[in-house]
Design a protein around this motif. Sequence first.
Motif, PDB file in Angstrom:
ATOM      1  N   THR A 139      -5.694   4.604  -1.492  1.00  0.00           N
ATOM      2  CA  THR A 139      -4.742   5.142  -2.453  1.00  0.00           C
ATOM      3  C   THR A 139      -4.184   4.046  -3.354  1.00  0.00           C
ATOM      4  O   THR A 139      -3.997   4.234  -4.561  1.00  0.00           O
ATOM      5  N   ARG A 140      -3.919   2.884  -2.768  1.00  0.00           N
ATOM      6  CA  ARG A 140      -3.422   1.754  -3.548  1.00  0.00           C
ATOM      7  C   ARG A 140      -4.433   1.354  -4.619  1.00  0.00           C
ATOM      8  O   ARG A 140      -4.092   1.165  -5.783  1.00  0.00           O
TER       9      ARG A 140
ATOM     10  N   GLU B 247      -4.602   4.670   3.075  1.00  0.00           N
ATOM     11  CA  GLU B 247      -3.486   4.045   2.360  1.00  0.00           C
ATOM     12  C   GLU B 247      -4.000   2.957   1.411  1.00  0.00           C
ATOM     13  O   GLU B 247      -3.555   2.850   0.258  1.00  0.00           O
TER      14      GLU B 247
ATOM     15  N   ASP C  72      -6.121   6.862   8.612  1.00  0.00           N
ATOM     16  CA  ASP C  72      -4.983   6.978   7.707  1.00  0.00           C
ATOM     17  C   ASP C  72      -4.621   5.635   7.084  1.00  0.00           C
ATOM     18  O   ASP C  72      -4.227   5.561   5.918  1.00  0.00           O
ATOM     19  N   THR C  73      -4.762   4.578   7.854  1.00  0.00           N
ATOM     20  CA  THR C  73      -4.463   3.249   7.317  1.00  0.00           C
ATOM     21  C   THR C  73      -5.413   2.895   6.183  1.00  0.00           C
ATOM     22  O   THR C  73      -4.992   2.383   5.137  1.00  0.00           O
TER      23      THR C  73
ATOM     24  N   ALA D 200       0.837  -1.196   0.000  1.00  0.00           N
ATOM     25  CA  ALA D 200       0.000   0.000   0.000  1.00  0.00           C
ATOM     26  C   ALA D 200       0.865   1.237   0.000  1.00  0.00           C
ATOM     27  O   ALA D 200       1.974   1.237   0.522  1.00  0.00           O
ATOM     28  N   GLU D 201       0.345   2.312  -0.594  1.00  0.00           N
ATOM     29  CA  GLU D 201       1.072   3.556  -0.670  1.00  0.00           C
ATOM     30  C   GLU D 201       0.402   4.585   0.222  1.00  0.00           C
ATOM     31  O   GLU D 201      -0.805   4.582   0.399  1.00  0.00           O
ATOM     32  N   ALA D 202       1.179   5.505   0.774  1.00  0.00           N
ATOM     33  CA  ALA D 202       0.616   6.512   1.674  1.00  0.00           C
ATOM     34  C   ALA D 202      -0.219   7.510   0.900  1.00  0.00           C
ATOM     35  O   ALA D 202       0.095   7.881  -0.215  1.00  0.00           O
TER      36      ALA D 202
ATOM     37  N   HIS E 245      -3.281  10.823   2.113  1.00  0.00           N
ATOM     38  CA  HIS E 245      -4.116  11.342   3.186  1.00  0.00           C
ATOM     39  C   HIS E 245      -5.204  12.284   2.704  1.00  0.00           C
ATOM     40  O   HIS E 245      -6.026  12.724   3.487  1.00  0.00           O
TER      41      HIS E 245
END
Length: 258
Positions: free
Chosen positions: A72-73, A69, A65-66, A17-19, A21
Amino acid sequence: MKPDESISGTVLRVAQAEAGHADRLPQQASEHSIALMAEPRALAPRQLEERRLIHREASSRAESDTFREIRTRLLGMAGSSNFITLVVAVSPRSGASFVARNLAAAFAFDEARTSLLIDCNLHYPEQHRALGVDPANGGLIDFLEHPAQGIASKIYATGVPRLRLIPVGEAREGSGEYFSSFRMNALLDSMRHRYPDRYLFLDGPTIKGSPDARILSDLADFVVVVAGYGRDTPATISQAVAHFEPEKLAGVVFNQAP
Protein backbone atom coordinates in the motif's frame (compact mmCIF):
# COMPACT_ATOMS: atom_id res chain seq x y z
CA MET A 1 16.40 -19.86 15.17
CA LYS A 2 18.11 -18.14 12.26
CA PRO A 3 16.57 -15.01 10.76
CA ASP A 4 13.72 -15.73 8.30
CA GLU A 5 13.79 -19.45 9.01
CA SER A 6 10.01 -19.75 8.81
CA ILE A 7 6.97 -17.69 7.95
CA SER A 8 5.34 -18.33 11.32
CA GLY A 9 8.48 -17.33 13.22
CA THR A 10 9.07 -14.06 11.42
CA VAL A 11 8.28 -10.67 12.91
CA LEU A 12 8.13 -7.77 10.48
CA ARG A 13 7.80 -4.23 11.67
CA VAL A 14 7.28 -1.59 8.99
CA ALA A 15 8.36 2.02 9.23
CA GLN A 16 6.56 4.63 7.10
CA ALA A 17 3.90 2.16 5.92
CA GLU A 18 0.16 2.57 5.73
CA ALA A 19 -2.43 -0.11 6.46
CA GLY A 20 -4.19 -1.79 3.55
CA HIS A 21 -5.79 -5.20 3.17
CA ALA A 22 -7.52 -5.29 -0.22
CA ASP A 23 -6.01 -7.45 -2.93
CA ARG A 24 -7.52 -5.52 -5.81
CA LEU A 25 -5.13 -2.74 -6.76
CA PRO A 26 -6.06 0.50 -8.55
CA GLN A 27 -4.82 0.20 -12.10
CA GLN A 28 -6.02 -0.92 -15.51
CA ALA A 29 -5.02 -4.52 -16.19
CA SER A 30 -3.72 -6.12 -19.37
CA GLU A 31 -5.73 -9.23 -20.18
CA HIS A 32 -3.07 -10.36 -22.64
CA SER A 33 -0.38 -10.33 -19.97
CA ILE A 34 -2.56 -12.15 -17.44
CA ALA A 35 -3.41 -14.81 -20.01
CA LEU A 36 0.29 -15.56 -20.42
CA MET A 37 0.72 -16.12 -16.69
CA ALA A 38 -0.98 -19.51 -16.29
CA GLU A 39 0.68 -21.33 -13.40
CA PRO A 40 1.69 -24.90 -14.34
CA ARG A 41 2.44 -26.02 -10.78
CA ALA A 42 0.54 -23.94 -8.24
CA LEU A 43 1.75 -24.74 -4.73
CA ALA A 44 -0.47 -25.66 -1.79
CA PRO A 45 -0.35 -23.52 1.40
CA ARG A 46 1.86 -26.05 3.17
CA GLN A 47 4.35 -25.96 0.28
CA LEU A 48 4.31 -22.16 0.28
CA GLU A 49 5.11 -22.10 4.00
CA GLU A 50 8.00 -24.50 3.43
CA ARG A 51 9.35 -21.94 0.97
CA ARG A 52 8.69 -19.14 3.46
CA LEU A 53 6.06 -17.54 1.23
CA ILE A 54 2.90 -15.76 2.30
CA HIS A 55 -0.53 -16.96 1.17
CA ARG A 56 -4.19 -16.23 1.80
CA GLU A 57 -4.88 -18.91 4.41
CA ALA A 58 -5.26 -18.02 8.10
CA SER A 59 -1.88 -19.47 9.10
CA SER A 60 -0.15 -16.74 7.06
CA ARG A 61 -2.55 -13.87 7.71
CA ALA A 62 -0.36 -11.73 10.00
CA GLU A 63 2.63 -11.89 7.67
CA SER A 64 0.44 -11.36 4.60
CA ASP A 65 -1.08 -8.24 6.14
CA THR A 66 2.36 -6.83 6.85
CA PHE A 67 3.44 -7.20 3.24
CA ARG A 68 0.15 -5.68 2.12
CA GLU A 69 1.04 -2.64 4.23
CA ILE A 70 4.31 -2.25 2.36
CA ARG A 71 2.46 -2.75 -0.92
CA THR A 72 0.00 0.00 0.00
CA ARG A 73 2.87 2.36 0.80
CA LEU A 74 4.46 1.75 -2.60
CA LEU A 75 1.18 2.16 -4.48
CA GLY A 76 0.49 5.40 -2.68
CA MET A 77 3.87 6.75 -3.75
CA ALA A 78 3.53 5.61 -7.37
CA GLY A 79 0.01 6.59 -8.26
CA SER A 80 -1.40 4.83 -11.31
CA SER A 81 1.83 3.59 -12.92
CA ASN A 82 3.58 0.28 -12.41
CA PHE A 83 7.10 0.52 -11.03
CA ILE A 84 10.42 -1.08 -10.13
CA THR A 85 11.26 -1.65 -6.45
CA LEU A 86 14.72 -2.43 -5.13
CA VAL A 87 14.90 -4.37 -1.85
CA VAL A 88 18.23 -4.25 -0.02
CA ALA A 89 19.53 -5.10 3.45
CA VAL A 90 21.47 -2.85 5.80
CA SER A 91 23.78 -5.73 6.74
CA PRO A 92 24.16 -9.42 5.90
CA ARG A 93 21.52 -11.89 7.11
CA SER A 94 18.88 -9.22 7.62
CA GLY A 95 16.44 -11.06 5.35
CA ALA A 96 16.18 -8.81 2.28
CA SER A 97 15.67 -11.78 -0.05
CA PHE A 98 12.83 -13.03 2.16
CA VAL A 99 11.20 -9.59 2.06
CA ALA A 100 11.71 -9.21 -1.70
CA ARG A 101 10.01 -12.47 -2.68
CA ASN A 102 7.12 -12.00 -0.27
CA LEU A 103 6.56 -8.42 -1.38
CA ALA A 104 6.44 -9.70 -4.95
CA ALA A 105 3.97 -12.37 -3.81
CA ALA A 106 1.79 -9.73 -2.14
CA PHE A 107 1.46 -7.88 -5.43
CA ALA A 108 0.66 -11.15 -7.21
CA PHE A 109 -2.26 -11.70 -4.81
CA ASP A 110 -4.22 -9.39 -7.10
CA GLU A 111 -5.61 -11.53 -9.93
CA ALA A 112 -5.28 -8.59 -12.32
CA ARG A 113 -1.58 -7.99 -11.60
CA THR A 114 1.71 -9.80 -12.18
CA SER A 115 5.06 -9.69 -10.37
CA LEU A 116 8.53 -10.28 -11.74
CA LEU A 117 11.25 -10.94 -9.16
CA ILE A 118 14.81 -10.44 -10.43
CA ASP A 119 17.68 -11.77 -8.31
CA CYS A 120 20.47 -9.18 -8.49
CA ASN A 121 22.51 -10.48 -5.56
CA LEU A 122 25.37 -11.90 -7.59
CA HIS A 123 27.56 -12.95 -4.67
CA TYR A 124 24.79 -14.60 -2.59
CA PRO A 125 21.97 -15.59 -4.95
CA GLU A 126 19.24 -17.52 -3.20
CA GLN A 127 15.89 -16.86 -4.84
CA HIS A 128 15.98 -19.87 -7.15
CA ARG A 129 16.80 -22.18 -4.23
CA ALA A 130 14.22 -20.60 -1.94
CA LEU A 131 11.52 -20.93 -4.60
CA GLY A 132 12.55 -24.40 -5.71
CA VAL A 133 13.39 -23.28 -9.25
CA ASP A 134 15.90 -25.10 -11.44
CA PRO A 135 17.53 -22.36 -13.58
CA ALA A 136 18.43 -24.78 -16.36
CA ASN A 137 18.29 -22.08 -19.02
CA GLY A 138 20.44 -19.61 -17.11
CA GLY A 139 19.43 -16.25 -15.78
CA LEU A 140 20.11 -12.53 -15.69
CA ILE A 141 23.87 -12.55 -16.21
CA ASP A 142 23.64 -15.10 -19.01
CA PHE A 143 21.23 -12.82 -20.85
CA LEU A 144 23.33 -9.70 -20.27
CA GLU A 145 26.39 -11.47 -21.69
CA HIS A 146 24.51 -13.19 -24.52
CA PRO A 147 21.40 -11.12 -25.37
CA ALA A 148 20.81 -13.16 -28.52
CA GLN A 149 19.56 -15.94 -26.23
CA GLY A 150 16.53 -13.79 -25.41
CA ILE A 151 15.07 -13.13 -21.98
CA ALA A 152 11.95 -15.30 -22.29
CA SER A 153 13.86 -18.52 -21.53
CA LYS A 154 15.29 -16.92 -18.35
CA ILE A 155 11.87 -16.24 -16.81
CA TYR A 156 10.70 -19.12 -14.60
CA ALA A 157 7.39 -20.08 -13.00
CA THR A 158 7.55 -20.14 -9.21
CA GLY A 159 4.47 -22.09 -8.14
CA VAL A 160 2.84 -18.81 -7.09
CA PRO A 161 0.20 -17.63 -9.57
CA ARG A 162 1.29 -14.50 -11.47
CA LEU A 163 4.75 -14.45 -9.88
CA ARG A 164 7.77 -15.11 -12.09
CA LEU A 165 11.51 -15.21 -11.34
CA ILE A 166 14.63 -14.24 -13.25
CA PRO A 167 17.48 -15.84 -11.26
CA VAL A 168 21.07 -14.61 -11.28
CA GLY A 169 22.27 -17.39 -13.53
CA GLU A 170 26.01 -17.90 -13.95
CA ALA A 171 27.41 -15.20 -11.66
CA ARG A 172 30.74 -13.62 -12.54
CA GLU A 173 32.96 -10.84 -11.24
CA GLY A 174 32.39 -7.18 -12.03
CA SER A 175 28.74 -7.03 -11.00
CA GLY A 176 28.69 -3.23 -11.01
CA GLU A 177 29.57 -3.27 -14.68
CA TYR A 178 26.56 -5.45 -15.44
CA PHE A 179 24.14 -3.29 -13.48
CA SER A 180 25.38 -0.04 -14.98
CA SER A 181 25.29 -1.40 -18.51
CA PHE A 182 22.97 -0.25 -21.27
CA ARG A 183 21.63 -3.81 -21.57
CA MET A 184 20.53 -3.92 -17.94
CA ASN A 185 18.78 -0.57 -18.24
CA ALA A 186 17.12 -1.60 -21.51
CA LEU A 187 16.01 -4.93 -20.03
CA LEU A 188 14.28 -3.35 -17.05
CA ASP A 189 12.71 -0.69 -19.23
CA SER A 190 11.34 -3.38 -21.56
CA MET A 191 10.12 -5.62 -18.74
CA ARG A 192 8.34 -2.72 -17.08
CA HIS A 193 6.69 -1.14 -20.11
CA ARG A 194 5.72 -4.21 -22.10
CA TYR A 195 2.83 -4.95 -19.73
CA PRO A 196 1.16 -2.24 -17.62
CA ASP A 197 0.12 -4.81 -15.00
CA ARG A 198 3.69 -5.98 -14.28
CA TYR A 199 5.54 -4.88 -11.13
CA LEU A 200 9.28 -5.54 -10.91
CA PHE A 201 11.20 -6.35 -7.73
CA LEU A 202 15.00 -6.35 -7.60
CA ASP A 203 16.58 -8.43 -4.84
CA GLY A 204 19.79 -6.49 -4.33
CA PRO A 205 23.00 -7.04 -2.39
CA THR A 206 23.68 -5.77 1.11
CA ILE A 207 24.23 -2.02 1.31
CA LYS A 208 27.21 -2.27 3.63
CA GLY A 209 30.45 -2.96 1.80
CA SER A 210 29.02 -3.05 -1.73
CA PRO A 211 28.49 -0.32 -4.37
CA ASP A 212 25.97 -2.47 -6.24
CA ALA A 213 22.99 -1.41 -4.13
CA ARG A 214 23.58 2.24 -5.02
CA ILE A 215 24.02 1.38 -8.70
CA LEU A 216 20.79 -0.62 -8.74
CA SER A 217 18.88 2.18 -7.01
CA ASP A 218 19.48 4.34 -10.09
CA LEU A 219 17.43 1.79 -12.06
CA ALA A 220 14.59 1.58 -9.53
CA ASP A 221 11.67 3.86 -8.79
CA PHE A 222 11.60 2.97 -5.10
CA VAL A 223 13.89 1.43 -2.48
CA VAL A 224 12.83 -0.69 0.49
CA VAL A 225 15.57 -1.07 3.11
CA VAL A 226 15.56 -4.15 5.36
CA ALA A 227 17.15 -3.89 8.81
CA GLY A 228 17.74 -6.66 11.31
CA TYR A 229 15.49 -5.87 14.27
CA GLY A 230 17.70 -5.58 17.35
CA ARG A 231 20.81 -6.12 15.23
CA ASP A 232 21.26 -2.99 13.12
CA THR A 233 21.71 0.17 15.18
CA PRO A 234 19.89 3.43 14.39
CA ALA A 235 23.21 4.96 13.32
CA THR A 236 23.91 2.08 10.94
CA ILE A 237 20.42 2.33 9.45
CA SER A 238 20.77 6.09 9.00
CA GLN A 239 24.07 5.61 7.20
CA ALA A 240 22.51 2.97 4.96
CA VAL A 241 19.46 4.96 3.88
CA ALA A 242 21.68 7.98 3.16
CA HIS A 243 22.93 6.10 0.08
CA PHE A 244 19.59 6.63 -1.66
CA GLU A 245 17.63 9.58 -2.99
CA PRO A 246 15.06 10.58 -0.35
CA GLU A 247 12.18 10.60 -2.83
CA LYS A 248 12.88 6.97 -3.72
CA LEU A 249 13.00 5.67 -0.15
CA ALA A 250 9.72 3.87 0.56
CA GLY A 251 10.64 2.95 4.13
CA VAL A 252 12.53 0.58 6.39
CA VAL A 253 11.36 -2.94 7.21
CA PHE A 254 12.57 -4.31 10.54
CA ASN A 255 12.85 -8.06 10.22
CA GLN A 256 13.42 -10.59 12.99
CA ALA A 257 12.78 -14.25 13.67
CA PRO A 258 13.00 -15.30 17.35
